[in-house]
Design a protein around this motif. Structure first.
Motif, PDB file in Angstrom:
ATOM      1  N   GLU A   1      28.133  -3.407 -19.737  1.00  0.00           N
ATOM      2  CA  GLU A   1      26.823  -2.788 -19.898  1.00  0.00           C
ATOM      3  C   GLU A   1      26.084  -3.421 -21.072  1.00  0.00           C
ATOM      4  OE1 GLU A   1      29.689  -1.468 -20.259  1.00  0.00           O
ATOM      5  OE2 GLU A   1      29.772  -1.013 -22.385  1.00  0.00           O
ATOM      6  N   GLY A   2      24.773  -3.593 -20.876  1.00  0.00           N
ATOM      7  CA  GLY A   2      23.936  -4.149 -21.935  1.00  0.00           C
ATOM      8  C   GLY A   2      24.043  -5.658 -22.097  1.00  0.00           C
TER       9      GLY A   2
ATOM     10  N   GLY B   1      22.730  -7.883 -20.172  1.00  0.00           N
ATOM     11  CA  GLY B   1      21.475  -8.536 -19.788  1.00  0.00           C
ATOM     12  C   GLY B   1      21.342  -8.827 -18.307  1.00  0.00           C
ATOM     13  N   LYS B   2      22.214  -8.274 -17.483  1.00  0.00           N
ATOM     14  CA  LYS B   2      22.169  -8.546 -16.029  1.00  0.00           C
ATOM     15  C   LYS B   2      20.801  -8.227 -15.429  1.00  0.00           C
ATOM     16  CE  LYS B   2      25.492  -5.624 -15.390  1.00  0.00           C
ATOM     17  NZ  LYS B   2      24.429  -4.721 -15.126  1.00  0.00           N
ATOM     18  N   THR B   3      20.377  -6.988 -15.671  1.00  0.00           N
ATOM     19  CA  THR B   3      19.157  -6.515 -15.024  1.00  0.00           C
ATOM     20  C   THR B   3      17.954  -7.343 -15.464  1.00  0.00           C
ATOM     21  OG1 THR B   3      20.184  -4.343 -15.063  1.00  0.00           O
ATOM     22  CG2 THR B   3      17.856  -4.397 -14.533  1.00  0.00           C
ATOM     23  N   THR B   4      17.949  -7.707 -16.740  1.00  0.00           N
ATOM     24  CA  THR B   4      16.860  -8.526 -17.277  1.00  0.00           C
ATOM     25  C   THR B   4      16.850  -9.898 -16.607  1.00  0.00           C
ATOM     26  OG1 THR B   4      17.106  -7.421 -19.406  1.00  0.00           O
ATOM     27  CG2 THR B   4      15.957  -9.548 -19.409  1.00  0.00           C
TER      28      THR B   4
ATOM     29  N   ARG C   1      25.037   6.280  -5.961  1.00  0.00           N
ATOM     30  CA  ARG C   1      24.892   5.894  -7.373  1.00  0.00           C
ATOM     31  C   ARG C   1      24.749   7.132  -8.270  1.00  0.00           C
ATOM     32  NH1 ARG C   1      23.148   1.206 -10.046  1.00  0.00           N
ATOM     33  NH2 ARG C   1      22.329   1.628 -12.110  1.00  0.00           N
TER      34      ARG C   1
ATOM     35  N   PHE D   1      32.392   3.467  -4.608  1.00  0.00           N
ATOM     36  CA  PHE D   1      31.801   2.149  -4.889  1.00  0.00           C
ATOM     37  C   PHE D   1      31.912   1.267  -3.647  1.00  0.00           C
ATOM     38  CE2 PHE D   1      32.274   3.013  -9.553  1.00  0.00           C
ATOM     39  CZ  PHE D   1      30.951   2.776  -9.892  1.00  0.00           C
TER      40      PHE D   1
ATOM     41  N   ARG E   1      25.611  -6.684  -9.865  1.00  0.00           N
ATOM     42  CA  ARG E   1      27.008  -6.247  -9.685  1.00  0.00           C
ATOM     43  C   ARG E   1      27.427  -6.370  -8.215  1.00  0.00           C
ATOM     44  NH1 ARG E   1      29.198  -4.346 -14.183  1.00  0.00           N
ATOM     45  NH2 ARG E   1      27.939  -3.290 -15.751  1.00  0.00           N
TER      46      ARG E   1
ATOM     47  N   THR F   1      34.249  -3.881  -9.282  1.00  0.00           N
ATOM     48  CA  THR F   1      35.301  -2.944  -8.865  1.00  0.00           C
ATOM     49  C   THR F   1      36.651  -3.382  -9.442  1.00  0.00           C
ATOM     50  OG1 THR F   1      34.082  -2.549  -6.828  1.00  0.00           O
ATOM     51  CG2 THR F   1      36.364  -1.798  -6.876  1.00  0.00           C
TER      52      THR F   1
ATOM     53  N   TYR G   1      36.287  -2.750 -13.436  1.00  0.00           N
ATOM     54  CA  TYR G   1      36.198  -1.355 -13.903  1.00  0.00           C
ATOM     55  C   TYR G   1      37.315  -0.482 -13.328  1.00  0.00           C
ATOM     56  CZ  TYR G   1      31.701  -2.085 -16.200  1.00  0.00           C
ATOM     57  OH  TYR G   1      30.723  -2.514 -17.050  1.00  0.00           O
ATOM     58  N   GLN G   2      37.485  -0.538 -11.993  1.00  0.00           N
ATOM     59  CA  GLN G   2      38.505   0.347 -11.405  1.00  0.00           C
ATOM     60  C   GLN G   2      39.894  -0.282 -11.551  1.00  0.00           C
ATOM     61  OE1 GLN G   2      35.190   0.252  -9.910  1.00  0.00           O
ATOM     62  NE2 GLN G   2      35.151   2.120 -11.127  1.00  0.00           N
TER      63      GLN G   2
ATOM     64  N   ARG H   1      21.795  -3.245 -28.102  1.00  0.00           N
ATOM     65  CA  ARG H   1      20.783  -3.194 -27.037  1.00  0.00           C
ATOM     66  C   ARG H   1      20.726  -1.807 -26.409  1.00  0.00           C
ATOM     67  NH1 ARG H   1      22.486  -8.861 -24.096  1.00  0.00           N
ATOM     68  NH2 ARG H   1      21.672 -10.253 -25.701  1.00  0.00           N
TER      69      ARG H   1
ATOM     70  N   ARG I   1      17.797   1.176 -26.496  1.00  0.00           N
ATOM     71  CA  ARG I   1      17.231   1.772 -25.283  1.00  0.00           C
ATOM     72  C   ARG I   1      17.378   3.294 -25.255  1.00  0.00           C
ATOM     73  NH1 ARG I   1      18.984  -0.869 -19.756  1.00  0.00           N
ATOM     74  NH2 ARG I   1      20.985  -0.047 -20.407  1.00  0.00           N
TER      75      ARG I   1
ATOM     76  N   GLU J   1      29.138   4.522 -19.617  1.00  0.00           N
ATOM     77  CA  GLU J   1      28.764   4.210 -20.990  1.00  0.00           C
ATOM     78  C   GLU J   1      29.398   5.188 -21.984  1.00  0.00           C
ATOM     79  OE1 GLU J   1      24.652   2.016 -19.618  1.00  0.00           O
ATOM     80  OE2 GLU J   1      24.601   4.111 -20.232  1.00  0.00           O
TER      81      GLU J   1
END
Ligand code: Z5A
Length: 225
Positions: free
Chosen positions: A12-13, A15-18, A50, A71, A97, A102, A105-106, A146, A150, A161
């Motif tokens: 998380e954070g 920068g993927k989405t950006t 989600r 997921f 993602r 998966t 994280y899992q 970051r 936010r 998170e």
């Protein structure tokens, strides 16, 4: 003509989405049909999943087993209704993602057996693997900074998170192991650099790999490569 499929992964954070949005904008500016989607999410059903996964929207946190299955359920739906049709009509599909999350994280984070998870992922995806995956990386301090910028200092916004540091360390090590096992597909990208430099590194790699597919659309004025 078939398209290409690129996933963005990382903690998380990172920068993927950006950066996925910047790549999509650039491709669209060149006239390339680009489908930008995310996991979990990307269709009405998947967005509902989600909500269940991130914010306990059902009023009850999923068990770790239910979490892994949800997921994968979201992924199966997204592939069937969005990703495969887009690839088949020749679009570039950019997914925030995919299956590596998966495993990280899992698998590494929650501790599920990796072979069993791979079998589950294979069932959900029908064997679909991205052509290219960008693993975006930044230090824990940078990523926390970051997220704090936010959401405000301290507590993160969703269930993941709020996980302890040790969980996120295992996830990070998981991503590193997954990348080491798939060096041809997964490209590690340092996002500690200024945003423009990171975006240029991502663009160069995408263009280098898919220029034959992108044909006229890619090698145009303004390309940093
Ligand atoms: N999850 C899972 O467990 N298993 C699975 O199979 C899947 C997912 C698919 C939801 O993911 C959660 O689901 C995720 C794992 C789990 N939870 N976690 N943790 P998500 O992708 O929706 O959530 P996320 O990873 O937390 O996304 P995010 O917080 O939005 O992070 P990001 O997309 O990587 O970062 P960003 O939003 O692009 O950037 C963060 C901020 O940094 C933003 O304000 C930027 O403007 C800023 N920033 C500053 N400098 C930079 C530079 N240089 N580069 C990039 N961004 C910068």
């Amino acid at each position: 003509m078939t398209g290409c499929f690129i996933s963005f992964e990382g903690g998380e954070g990172c920068g993927k989405t950006t950066h996925i949005a910047l790549l999509a904008e650039r491709l669209r500016g060149l006239g390339v049909e680009t489908v930008l989607t995310r996991e979990p999410g990307g269709t009405p059903l998947c967005e509902a999943i989600r909500g269940l996964l991130q914010f306990d929207a059902g009023g009850e946190p999923p068990t770790p087993e239910a979490e892994a299955l949800l997921f994968c359920a979201s992924r199966a739906q997204l592939i069937s209704n969005v990703i495969r049709p887009a690839i088949e009509r020749g679009a570039w599909v950019l997914c925030d993602r995919f299956s590596d999350s998966t495993l990280a994280y899992q698998g590494y984070g929650r501790g599920f057996d990796l072979a069993s998870l791979r079998a589950l992922i294979d069932f959900a995806t029908g064997g679909l693997v991205p052509d290219l995956t960008f693993l975006l990386e930044a230090s824990v301090e940078t990523r926390n900074g970051r997220l704090d910028a936010r959401y405000g200092t301290g507590v993160g916004a969703d269930r993941f998170e709020r996980e302890e540091d040790d969980f996120h360390r295992r996830v990070r090590e998981g991503f590193e192991a997954i990348a080491a096992a798939a060096p041809g597909r997964i490209v590690r990208i340092d996002t500690e650099r200024p945003l423009e430099e990171t975006a240029a590194a991502i663009w160069c790699e995408a263009e280098r790999r898919f220029a034959p597919f992108g044909a006229d659309a890619t090698h145009k004025e303004g390309s940093p490569c």
